[in-house]
Design a protein around this motif. Structure first.
Motif, short mmCIF file in Angstrom:
data_model
loop_
_atom_site.label_atom_id
_atom_site.label_comp_id
_atom_site.label_asym_id
_atom_site.label_seq_id
_atom_site.Cartn_x
_atom_site.Cartn_y
_atom_site.Cartn_z
N GLY A 34 -1.50 11.97 15.95
CA GLY A 34 -0.41 11.13 16.60
C GLY A 34 -0.02 9.84 15.69
N GLY A 35 -0.64 9.61 14.55
CA GLY A 35 -0.42 8.68 13.68
C GLY A 35 -1.80 7.73 13.37
N GLY A 36 -1.65 7.13 12.12
CA GLY A 36 -2.75 6.53 11.45
C GLY A 36 -2.69 5.94 10.04
N THR A 37 -3.59 5.49 9.72
CA THR A 37 -3.54 4.71 8.37
C THR A 37 -4.24 5.65 7.38
OG1 THR A 37 -3.46 2.58 9.26
CG2 THR A 37 -3.97 2.68 6.93
N VAL A 38 -3.51 5.98 6.34
CA VAL A 38 -4.23 6.81 5.00
C VAL A 38 -4.45 5.93 4.22
CG1 VAL A 38 -3.82 8.53 3.36
CG2 VAL A 38 -2.88 8.95 5.64
N ARG A 39 -5.73 5.66 3.88
CA ARG A 39 -6.34 4.53 2.89
C ARG A 39 -6.57 5.29 1.61
NH1 ARG A 39 -10.11 0.52 5.47
NH2 ARG A 39 -8.23 -0.16 6.13
N VAL A 40 -6.19 4.44 0.69
CA VAL A 40 -6.39 4.61 -0.92
C VAL A 40 -7.30 3.60 -1.34
CG1 VAL A 40 -5.28 5.10 -3.18
CG2 VAL A 40 -4.02 5.78 -0.96
N PRO A 41 -8.50 3.85 -1.66
CA PRO A 41 -9.56 2.93 -1.92
C PRO A 41 -9.43 2.57 -3.66
CG PRO A 41 -10.38 5.38 -2.03
CD PRO A 41 -9.13 5.33 -1.78
N THR A 42 -10.22 1.58 -3.94
CA THR A 42 -10.13 1.26 -5.38
C THR A 42 -10.51 2.68 -6.21
OG1 THR A 42 -11.03 -0.91 -4.74
CG2 THR A 42 -11.21 -0.17 -6.93
N GLY A 43 -9.64 2.53 -7.49
CA GLY A 43 -9.69 3.83 -8.32
C GLY A 43 -8.30 4.29 -8.59
N GLN A 44 -8.20 4.98 -9.61
CA GLN A 44 -6.88 5.79 -10.11
C GLN A 44 -6.83 7.01 -9.56
OE1 GLN A 44 -6.85 5.20 -14.49
NE2 GLN A 44 -5.93 3.31 -14.14
N PHE A 45 -5.92 7.36 -8.83
CA PHE A 45 -5.73 8.68 -8.40
C PHE A 45 -4.32 9.14 -8.76
CE2 PHE A 45 -8.44 6.41 -5.38
CZ PHE A 45 -9.46 7.19 -5.04
N VAL A 46 -4.40 10.38 -9.25
CA VAL A 46 -3.16 11.25 -9.72
C VAL A 46 -2.63 12.09 -8.93
CG1 VAL A 46 -2.27 12.79 -11.73
CG2 VAL A 46 -4.12 11.07 -12.20
N THR A 47 -1.42 12.05 -8.60
CA THR A 47 -0.94 13.08 -7.43
C THR A 47 0.75 13.36 -7.95
OG1 THR A 47 -0.17 13.29 -5.29
CG2 THR A 47 0.04 10.95 -6.31
#
Length: 456
Positions: A34-47
């Motif tokens: 129903g909703g929420g926050t997707v958190r990207v933490p410290t670091g390098q993420f390829v997508t």
């Protein structure tokens, strides 16, 4: 609302692993709840492509970086959106994409780097290079706090969206051709605030590539460095532009000397271009400071008439009317000159300019060709006419042009007048200050029957 950390969905911050499925899984979990926050933490993420969904916010932590994959296969072509526009006629892709998703957000203090130089330009492949952000037909959109870098095409494209807030961004876009800073396309109720940008192509760009109007837009407190046009309404102008305000904008040359498009110092500071049949009506720009652009002000009606979709009738000639430009400082302008040019039978109407100060390079020693061709079908660009027969502004096919408190000052003696007019009905200039230009106003000899009026 719950927090969904992408590392809990097996995303790896090593700057190499492609995490598309893991980040998308976090988005999908938030959406299904129903909703929420997707958190990207410290670091390098390829997508590769992430599809943002209703009631989901992606939040990039301080020190986090989303790196766009350098493999085009990681950006599968999205289905053509339901909203038909000139920018949705063929394959297209984006790093962050959403269609008809309400209440969405990209926020935080992290970085999104599209690594767009991985997708070399090949002919007319505009839609085959990924944008960093592309939202279509979305409502209640927020993009805030981020650093945005190096898109494959436009940096951020908002198309047919409503209730949009874009704020506190730092944008650097010099990876490829067509590297605009921001494109607001057929959107309603948009606030843009506190953007610092350096871009190879256009800076703040307002378009209508489809049938929906672009209206109720407020843009303020921005710094723009651009190789093309710092502020532009156009080029695509299918629908109306209404009730748009820009204020407190600083414009100067790009910090990047490599130029894909445009000029090293920038083509124009302000461009208003109506070439595909729509109407520009009710535009206010105030407190603009520009340094070094070739063409300070370019206002243009053309007759390109490009249909926005296959099978749509070719549009007629549009209109530009009720535009107010005030408190504009222009330093180190090039020699081209500014212009207001309509078409025969389609004049630009009701332009009010107050406290405009043109400080130009000057130094033109031979009067350029006085009669400038209308060029109705040409792509609109401030430099399209070459050096104009006016050190300040050339005006043609216009009516009801009012100016108050205007300065035209050349660094070197210039044989041109401050203003050259042709086919103009009612031009009034009060409080005109001149330095090192030949005279105040020169009128085309063939226009004596056009009832032009000059009050200086």
């Amino acid at each position: 609302m719950s927090i969904y950390n992408i590392e809990d969905f097996n995303a790896v911050a090593d700057g190499q692993t492609v995490n598309t499925v893991h980040i998308q899984a976090a988005v999908d979990a938030a959406y299904q709840a129903g909703g929420g926050t997707v958190r990207v933490p410290t670091g390098q993420f390829v997508t590769g492509t992430i599809h943002l969904k209703e009631n989901v916010c992606i939040e990039l932590a301080h020190g986090s970086t989303i790196l766009g994959s350098t493999n085009i296969a990681d950006y599968p072509q999205v289905d053509l959106p339901e909203y038909k526009s000139q920018k949705a006629t063929g394959p297209q892709c984006a790093l962050f994409y959403a269609e008809k998703a309400d209440n969405i957000a990209l926020t935080g203090t992290g970085t999104i780097d599209g690594r767009g130089d991985s997708f070399p330009t090949q002919g007319t492949d505009l839609e085959m290079r990924p944008r960093n952000i592309q939202f279509v037909s979305c409502n209640r959109v927020k993009v805030s706090g981020l650093t945005l870098r190096n898109s494959g095409m436009w940096m951020q494209h908002y198309n047919n969206c409503e209730d949009v807030l874009i704020e506190n961004l730092n944008v650097y876009n010099h990876a490829n051709a067509n590297n605009d800073m921001i494109d607001i396309d057929s959107c309603r109720r948009v606030v843009v605030n506190n953007i610092t940008g350096d871009t190879d192509d256009d800076g703040i760009t307002i378009k209508s590539t489809g049938p929906a109007p672009c209206k109720d837009v407020a843009i303020t407190n921005c710094v723009v460095h651009a190789h093309c046009n710092a502020i532009k309404i156009g080029t695509e102008t299918t629908a109306h532009f209404e009730n748009i305000t820009l204020s407190n904008i600083t414009i100067s040359r790009s910090r990047n000397e490599k130029v894909h498009f445009g000029l090293e110092n920038g083509i124009s500071g302000i461009s208003l271009e109506m070439v595909d049949g729509g109407v520009i009506d009710g535009i206010t720009m105030d407190n603009i400071n520009m340094d070094g652009v070739e063409v300070p002000i370019f206002i243009r009606i053309g007759a390109r008439g490009r249909p926005y979709y296959t099978g749509i009738p070719r549009p007629g000639i549009g209109q530009i009317k009720r535009v107010s430009l005030s408190n504009i400082m222009i330093r180190n302008a090039g020699i081209t000159g500014s212009s207001i040019t309509g078409q025969p039978g389609f004049p630009i109407e009701d332009i009010y300019m107050s406290n405009i100060r043109f400080f130009t390079q000057g130094g033109v020693t031979e009067m350029p060709e006085r009669h400038v061709d209308d060029m109705p079908l040409e792509y609109p660009e401030g430099t399209m006419f070459g050096t104009l027969p006016a050190a300040g502004m050339y005006i043609k096919h216009a009516k009801d042009i009012y100016m108050n408190g205007i300065t035209v000052s050349a660094d070197a003696d210039d044989v041109r007048p401050a203003f050259y007019v042709e086919s103009v009905d009612t031009l009034r200039i009060n409080e005109l200050n001149l330095k090192r230009v030949a005279q105040a106003v020169m009128e085309c000899e063939a226009c004596n029957s056009n009832k032009s009026v000059h009050e200086i």
